[in-house]
Design a protein around this motif. Sequence first.
Motif, PDB file in Angstrom:
ATOM      1  N   UNK A 180       0.827  -1.191   0.000  1.00 28.20           N
ATOM      2  CA  UNK A 180       0.000   0.000   0.000  1.00 28.20           C
ATOM      3  C   UNK A 180       0.866   1.247   0.000  1.00 28.20           C
ATOM      4  N   UNK A 181       0.310   2.327  -0.473  1.00 25.33           N
ATOM      5  CA  UNK A 181       1.003   3.611  -0.525  1.00 25.33           C
ATOM      6  C   UNK A 181       1.181   4.146   0.892  1.00 25.33           C
ATOM      7  N   UNK A 182       2.400   4.506   1.281  1.00 27.31           N
ATOM      8  CA  UNK A 182       2.607   5.035   2.631  1.00 27.31           C
ATOM      9  C   UNK A 182       2.038   6.444   2.805  1.00 27.31           C
ATOM     10  N   UNK A 183       1.694   7.113   1.721  1.00 32.20           N
ATOM     11  CA  UNK A 183       1.150   8.475   1.810  1.00 32.20           C
ATOM     12  C   UNK A 183      -0.366   8.449   1.975  1.00 32.20           C
ATOM     13  N   UNK A 184      -1.048   7.714   1.089  1.00 32.17           N
ATOM     14  CA  UNK A 184      -2.516   7.760   1.102  1.00 32.17           C
ATOM     15  C   UNK A 184      -3.174   6.419   1.429  1.00 32.17           C
ATOM     16  N   UNK A 185      -2.384   5.352   1.508  1.00 34.42           N
ATOM     17  CA  UNK A 185      -2.941   4.044   1.843  1.00 34.42           C
ATOM     18  C   UNK A 185      -3.555   3.290   0.687  1.00 34.42           C
ATOM     19  N   UNK A 186      -3.471   3.811  -0.523  1.00 31.29           N
ATOM     20  CA  UNK A 186      -4.046   3.143  -1.688  1.00 31.29           C
ATOM     21  C   UNK A 186      -3.395   1.782  -1.899  1.00 31.29           C
ATOM     22  N   UNK A 187      -4.204   0.796  -2.222  1.00 26.89           N
ATOM     23  CA  UNK A 187      -3.696  -0.536  -2.521  1.00 26.89           C
ATOM     24  C   UNK A 187      -3.455  -0.755  -4.004  1.00 26.89           C
ATOM     25  N   UNK A 188      -3.733   0.260  -4.803  1.00 22.35           N
ATOM     26  CA  UNK A 188      -3.511   0.163  -6.240  1.00 22.35           C
ATOM     27  C   UNK A 188      -2.106   0.681  -6.532  1.00 22.35           C
ATOM     28  N   UNK A 189      -1.137  -0.226  -6.459  1.00 26.14           N
ATOM     29  CA  UNK A 189       0.285   0.118  -6.556  1.00 26.14           C
ATOM     30  C   UNK A 189       0.891  -0.609  -7.746  1.00 26.14           C
ATOM     31  N   UNK A 190       1.747   0.096  -8.485  1.00 23.28           N
ATOM     32  CA  UNK A 190       2.415  -0.542  -9.622  1.00 23.28           C
ATOM     33  C   UNK A 190       3.892  -0.192  -9.628  1.00 23.28           C
ATOM     34  N   UNK A 191       4.661  -1.066 -10.284  1.00 23.57           N
ATOM     35  CA  UNK A 191       6.095  -0.841 -10.442  1.00 23.57           C
ATOM     36  C   UNK A 191       6.308   0.218 -11.510  1.00 23.57           C
ATOM     37  N   UNK A 192       7.340   1.028 -11.337  1.00 19.98           N
ATOM     38  CA  UNK A 192       7.701   2.044 -12.306  1.00 19.98           C
ATOM     39  C   UNK A 192       8.937   1.604 -13.071  1.00 19.98           C
ATOM     40  N   UNK A 193       9.159   2.198 -14.223  1.00 20.69           N
ATOM     41  CA  UNK A 193      10.357   1.889 -14.998  1.00 20.69           C
ATOM     42  C   UNK A 193      11.592   2.257 -14.200  1.00 20.69           C
ATOM     43  N   UNK A 194      12.584   1.396 -14.268  1.00 17.70           N
ATOM     44  CA  UNK A 194      13.831   1.647 -13.562  1.00 17.70           C
ATOM     45  C   UNK A 194      14.978   1.407 -14.522  1.00 17.70           C
ATOM     46  N   UNK A 195      16.040   2.157 -14.357  1.00 19.78           N
ATOM     47  CA  UNK A 195      17.231   1.940 -15.173  1.00 19.78           C
ATOM     48  C   UNK A 195      17.888   0.638 -14.731  1.00 19.78           C
ATOM     49  N   UNK A 196      18.371  -0.150 -15.680  1.00 19.13           N
ATOM     50  CA  UNK A 196      19.028  -1.395 -15.298  1.00 19.13           C
ATOM     51  C   UNK A 196      20.319  -1.108 -14.551  1.00 19.13           C
ATOM     52  N   UNK A 197      20.667  -2.011 -13.675  1.00 15.65           N
ATOM     53  CA  UNK A 197      21.905  -1.883 -12.924  1.00 15.65           C
ATOM     54  C   UNK A 197      22.999  -2.626 -13.683  1.00 15.65           C
ATOM     55  N   UNK A 198      23.961  -1.884 -14.189  1.00 17.92           N
ATOM     56  CA  UNK A 198      25.063  -2.476 -14.931  1.00 17.92           C
ATOM     57  C   UNK A 198      26.210  -2.719 -13.964  1.00 17.92           C
ATOM     58  N   UNK A 199      26.679  -3.928 -13.939  1.00 18.01           N
ATOM     59  CA  UNK A 199      27.727  -4.288 -12.990  1.00 18.01           C
ATOM     60  C   UNK A 199      29.094  -3.860 -13.511  1.00 18.01           C
ATOM     61  N   UNK A 200      29.781  -3.120 -12.697  1.00 16.32           N
ATOM     62  CA  UNK A 200      31.157  -2.741 -12.990  1.00 16.32           C
ATOM     63  C   UNK A 200      31.998  -3.140 -11.792  1.00 16.32           C
ATOM     64  N   UNK A 201      33.301  -3.164 -11.961  1.00 11.40           N
ATOM     65  CA  UNK A 201      34.178  -3.532 -10.850  1.00 11.40           C
ATOM     66  C   UNK A 201      33.964  -2.583  -9.672  1.00 11.40           C
ATOM     67  N   UNK A 202      33.783  -1.293  -9.965  1.00 13.48           N
ATOM     68  CA  UNK A 202      33.582  -0.307  -8.900  1.00 13.48           C
ATOM     69  C   UNK A 202      32.262  -0.577  -8.176  1.00 13.48           C
ATOM     70  N   UNK A 203      31.206  -0.873  -8.935  1.00 17.23           N
ATOM     71  CA  UNK A 203      29.918  -1.164  -8.315  1.00 17.23           C
ATOM     72  C   UNK A 203      29.982  -2.451  -7.503  1.00 17.23           C
ATOM     73  N   UNK A 204      30.718  -3.425  -8.025  1.00 20.30           N
ATOM     74  CA  UNK A 204      30.840  -4.684  -7.302  1.00 20.30           C
ATOM     75  C   UNK A 204      31.518  -4.459  -5.963  1.00 20.30           C
ATOM     76  N   UNK A 205      32.572  -3.667  -5.958  1.00 20.09           N
ATOM     77  CA  UNK A 205      33.264  -3.363  -4.702  1.00 20.09           C
ATOM     78  C   UNK A 205      32.330  -2.626  -3.746  1.00 20.09           C
ATOM     79  N   UNK A 206      31.550  -1.694  -4.282  1.00 18.14           N
ATOM     80  CA  UNK A 206      30.628  -0.933  -3.444  1.00 18.14           C
ATOM     81  C   UNK A 206      29.549  -1.841  -2.862  1.00 18.14           C
TER      82      UNK A 206
END
Length: 142
Positions: A34-60
């Motif tokens: 549910x939405x933490x602001x209004x309590x609505x149960x009509x929730x959907x996923x939004x587009x997200x940028x893919x996570x590209x793995x790099x050595x720096x990201x792996x270390x992080x």
Amino acid sequence: MIRYNLSCDNGHGFEGWFSSSEDFDRQSKGHLVTCPVCGSGSVSKQLMAPSVSTARKKDARQALVMDQAQKETITKLRDMVKTIRANAEDVGERFPEEARKIHYGEAEQRGLIGKATADEATALLEEGIEIAPLPVLPDDTN
């Protein structure tokens, strides 16, 4: 854990963490997301940028561990769930029926835990019966 950017039908944006894509789908179908602001149960996923793995990201990522505040919060949530379970009667599948009896004064006021389908939970909420799911927390990794 998977982090999703989510939004409700009222346009509020927020994020949610789930153990898997199937976990989000299950919780969403069960009206547990549910939405933490209004309590609505009509929730959907939004587009997200893919996570590209790099050595720096792996270390992080390897450096990411739960900080002390997060550990304390999880511990408090576990304690809360434990306290609720210790002070409530587990009525299992009879939860909707027992919640209604209490709400309409046909049974003594007491804490209940149990199981309800998404449709049963929705019907209880529509009748003005206050219910809430207990959180499912990750296992201890200490």
